[in-house]
Design a protein around this motif. Structure first.
Motif, PDB file in Angstrom:
ATOM      1  N   ARG A 109      12.396  32.640  53.638  1.00 15.58           N
ATOM      2  CA  ARG A 109      11.184  32.366  52.853  1.00 15.58           C
ATOM      3  C   ARG A 109      10.585  33.663  52.300  1.00 15.58           C
ATOM      4  N   GLU A 110      10.460  34.668  53.153  1.00 14.48           N
ATOM      5  CA  GLU A 110       9.837  35.919  52.723  1.00 14.48           C
ATOM      6  C   GLU A 110      10.726  36.675  51.740  1.00 14.48           C
ATOM      7  N   ALA A 111      12.049  36.673  51.994  1.00 11.31           N
ATOM      8  CA  ALA A 111      12.959  37.382  51.083  1.00 11.31           C
ATOM      9  C   ALA A 111      12.933  36.762  49.690  1.00 11.31           C
ATOM     10  N   LEU A 112      12.896  35.446  49.621  1.00 14.09           N
ATOM     11  CA  LEU A 112      12.887  34.775  48.326  1.00 14.09           C
ATOM     12  C   LEU A 112      11.580  35.018  47.578  1.00 14.09           C
ATOM     13  N   LYS A 113      10.486  35.066  48.288  1.00  9.78           N
ATOM     14  CA  LYS A 113       9.202  35.368  47.637  1.00  9.78           C
ATOM     15  C   LYS A 113       9.251  36.737  46.991  1.00  9.78           C
ATOM     16  N   GLN A 114       9.889  37.690  47.660  1.00  8.63           N
ATOM     17  CA  GLN A 114       9.967  39.045  47.121  1.00  8.63           C
ATOM     18  C   GLN A 114      10.986  39.141  45.983  1.00  8.63           C
ATOM     19  N   LEU A 115      12.154  38.530  46.173  1.00  3.31           N
ATOM     20  CA  LEU A 115      13.225  38.667  45.186  1.00  3.31           C
ATOM     21  C   LEU A 115      12.973  37.874  43.905  1.00  3.31           C
ATOM     22  N   PHE A 116      12.302  36.719  44.050  1.00  2.00           N
ATOM     23  CA  PHE A 116      12.073  35.856  42.893  1.00  2.00           C
ATOM     24  C   PHE A 116      10.623  35.862  42.415  1.00  2.00           C
ATOM     25  N   SER A 117       9.766  36.600  43.116  1.00  2.00           N
ATOM     26  CA  SER A 117       8.333  36.656  42.770  1.00  2.00           C
ATOM     27  C   SER A 117       7.740  35.251  42.679  1.00  2.00           C
ATOM     28  N   VAL A 118       8.014  34.436  43.715  1.00  2.00           N
ATOM     29  CA  VAL A 118       7.478  33.074  43.776  1.00  2.00           C
ATOM     30  C   VAL A 118       6.540  32.949  44.961  1.00  2.00           C
ATOM     31  N   ASP A 119       5.769  31.851  44.984  1.00  2.00           N
ATOM     32  CA  ASP A 119       4.892  31.594  46.115  1.00  2.00           C
ATOM     33  C   ASP A 119       5.656  30.832  47.198  1.00  2.00           C
ATOM     34  N   ASP A 120       4.937  30.400  48.244  1.00  2.00           N
ATOM     35  CA  ASP A 120       5.598  29.689  49.345  1.00  2.00           C
ATOM     36  C   ASP A 120       6.339  28.442  48.861  1.00  2.00           C
ATOM     37  N   ALA A 151      11.419  25.624  47.651  1.00  2.00           N
ATOM     38  CA  ALA A 151      12.276  24.870  46.736  1.00  2.00           C
ATOM     39  C   ALA A 151      13.659  25.507  46.647  1.00  2.00           C
ATOM     40  N   LEU A 152      13.716  26.831  46.620  1.00  2.00           N
ATOM     41  CA  LEU A 152      15.002  27.528  46.594  1.00  2.00           C
ATOM     42  C   LEU A 152      15.756  27.330  47.905  1.00  2.00           C
ATOM     43  N   MET A 153      15.030  27.326  49.011  1.00  2.00           N
ATOM     44  CA  MET A 153      15.667  27.098  50.308  1.00  2.00           C
ATOM     45  C   MET A 153      16.261  25.698  50.400  1.00  2.00           C
ATOM     46  N   GLN A 166      17.555  24.004  48.039  1.00  2.00           N
ATOM     47  CA  GLN A 166      18.818  24.003  47.294  1.00  2.00           C
ATOM     48  C   GLN A 166      20.000  24.404  48.174  1.00  2.00           C
ATOM     49  N   ALA A 167      19.739  25.276  49.153  1.00  2.00           N
ATOM     50  CA  ALA A 167      20.828  25.824  49.972  1.00  2.00           C
ATOM     51  C   ALA A 167      20.895  25.216  51.371  1.00  2.00           C
ATOM     52  N   GLY A 168      20.042  24.197  51.645  1.00  2.00           N
ATOM     53  CA  GLY A 168      20.215  23.507  52.923  1.00  2.00           C
ATOM     54  C   GLY A 168      19.027  23.448  53.847  1.00  2.00           C
ATOM     55  N   TYR A 169      17.837  23.782  53.369  1.00  2.00           N
ATOM     56  CA  TYR A 169      16.641  23.673  54.203  1.00  2.00           C
ATOM     57  C   TYR A 169      16.098  22.249  54.135  1.00  2.00           C
ATOM     58  N   ASP A 170      15.737  21.703  55.291  1.00  2.00           N
ATOM     59  CA  ASP A 170      15.200  20.349  55.382  1.00  2.00           C
ATOM     60  C   ASP A 170      13.689  20.431  55.566  1.00  2.00           C
ATOM     61  N   ARG A 171      12.949  20.065  54.530  1.00  2.00           N
ATOM     62  CA  ARG A 171      11.481  20.136  54.607  1.00  2.00           C
ATOM     63  C   ARG A 171      10.923  19.275  55.737  1.00  2.00           C
ATOM     64  N   ALA A 172      11.518  18.115  55.961  1.00  2.00           N
ATOM     65  CA  ALA A 172      10.986  17.166  56.942  1.00  2.00           C
ATOM     66  C   ALA A 172      11.024  17.727  58.353  1.00  2.00           C
ATOM     67  N   THR A 173      12.099  18.430  58.678  1.00  2.00           N
ATOM     68  CA  THR A 173      12.246  18.950  60.038  1.00  2.00           C
ATOM     69  C   THR A 173      11.844  20.410  60.167  1.00  2.00           C
ATOM     70  N   GLY A 174      11.755  21.107  59.031  1.00  2.00           N
ATOM     71  CA  GLY A 174      11.479  22.539  59.077  1.00  2.00           C
ATOM     72  C   GLY A 174      12.673  23.341  59.562  1.00  2.00           C
TER      73      GLY A 174
END
Length: 234
Positions: A26-37, A42-44, A46-54
């Motif tokens: 989460r933190e690396a993507l915020k820095q690399l893509f200049s996005v918020d949480d 959303a990027l996570m 795409q690669a396999g993060y499950d919002r429901a379970t965290g």
């Protein structure tokens, strides 16, 4: 054949994959893509993060793929040298963050000491990079227990091609059939089969549930804490 060597997956087997990597991603993507949480999440996804379970989904690139596979998802428009450059940035950022955020699943020293006292040769087989994986095992204080750290960039093709089993066998002089592969994802079990390992042992300490992985394994245990007792019974 009796087991004389054990090859461990890293994340989800020795390292708490969710407690360590979800905040790092989460933190690396915020820095690399200049996005918020929300953008990072959303990027996570795409690669396999499950919002429901965290948590990371079993078998997903984030849970067990190589950094190159993950980078290709986040930068699909890039190829060749351009992708390599972004992969370097990604791995550098991961390396900086992981030093302070690694969470072992349990105290590893007594378990690994016990296994070595049984005469077993130990190694790590991970789809992480070699530099990163060595740093992680050093950081948690257990690198001295391992004959080698085998990573995605130290074999021709990463898990589950079987190359890591074959490399460990060649390195230690052990027959592949005397090596047990221990991991939390389906590709760990497939690595064991493809490499001719004697045993595929699944642990339920990562993101795969019993229903996801037990049918691929010879034995399924809760965590590596149960491994010495299992191997003594065999």
């Amino acid at each position: 054949m009796k087991i004389h060597g054990v090859l461990f997956d890293k994340d989800g087997t020795l390292i708490d994959v969710n407690a360590t990597w979800v905040p790092i991603y989460r933190e690396a993507l915020k820095q690399l893509f200049s996005v918020d949480d929300a953008g990072a999440e959303a990027l996570m996804v795409q690669a396999g993060y499950d919002r429901a379970t965290g948590k990371l989904k079993a078998g997903s690139p984030l849970a067990g793929g190589t950094n190159r596979e993950i980078a290709a998802i986040w930068w699909p428009e890039l190829k060749g040298g351009a992708l390599d450059a972004h992969l370097d940035r990604l791995e550098h950022r991961f390396g900086q963050m992981a030093r302070d955020r690694l969470v072992p699943l349990m105290p590893l020293e007594p378990i690994l000491s016990d296994l070595r006292a049984m005469g077993l040769k130990l190694g790590v087989a991970t789809n992480d990079s070699h530099l990163s994986a060595r740093a992680h095992m050093a950081e948690v204080g257990v690198i001295a227990h391992f004959e080698d750290i085998i990573a995605a960039d130290t074999v021709p093709v990463a898990k589950p091609a079987g190359n890591m089993i074959r490399r460990f066998a060649a390195l230690t002089g052990l027959p592949a059939a005397s090596i047990a592969m221990v991991g939390d994802n389906h590709h760990d079990m497939e690595e064991a089969r493809n490499g001719g390992a004697g045993l595929a042992i699944a642990v339920l300490s990562g993101n795969a549930g019993r229903e996801d992985i037990a049918h691929l394994a010879d034995y399924t245990i809760d965590s590596v804490a149960d491994l010495p007792a299992l191997l003594r019974r065999l």
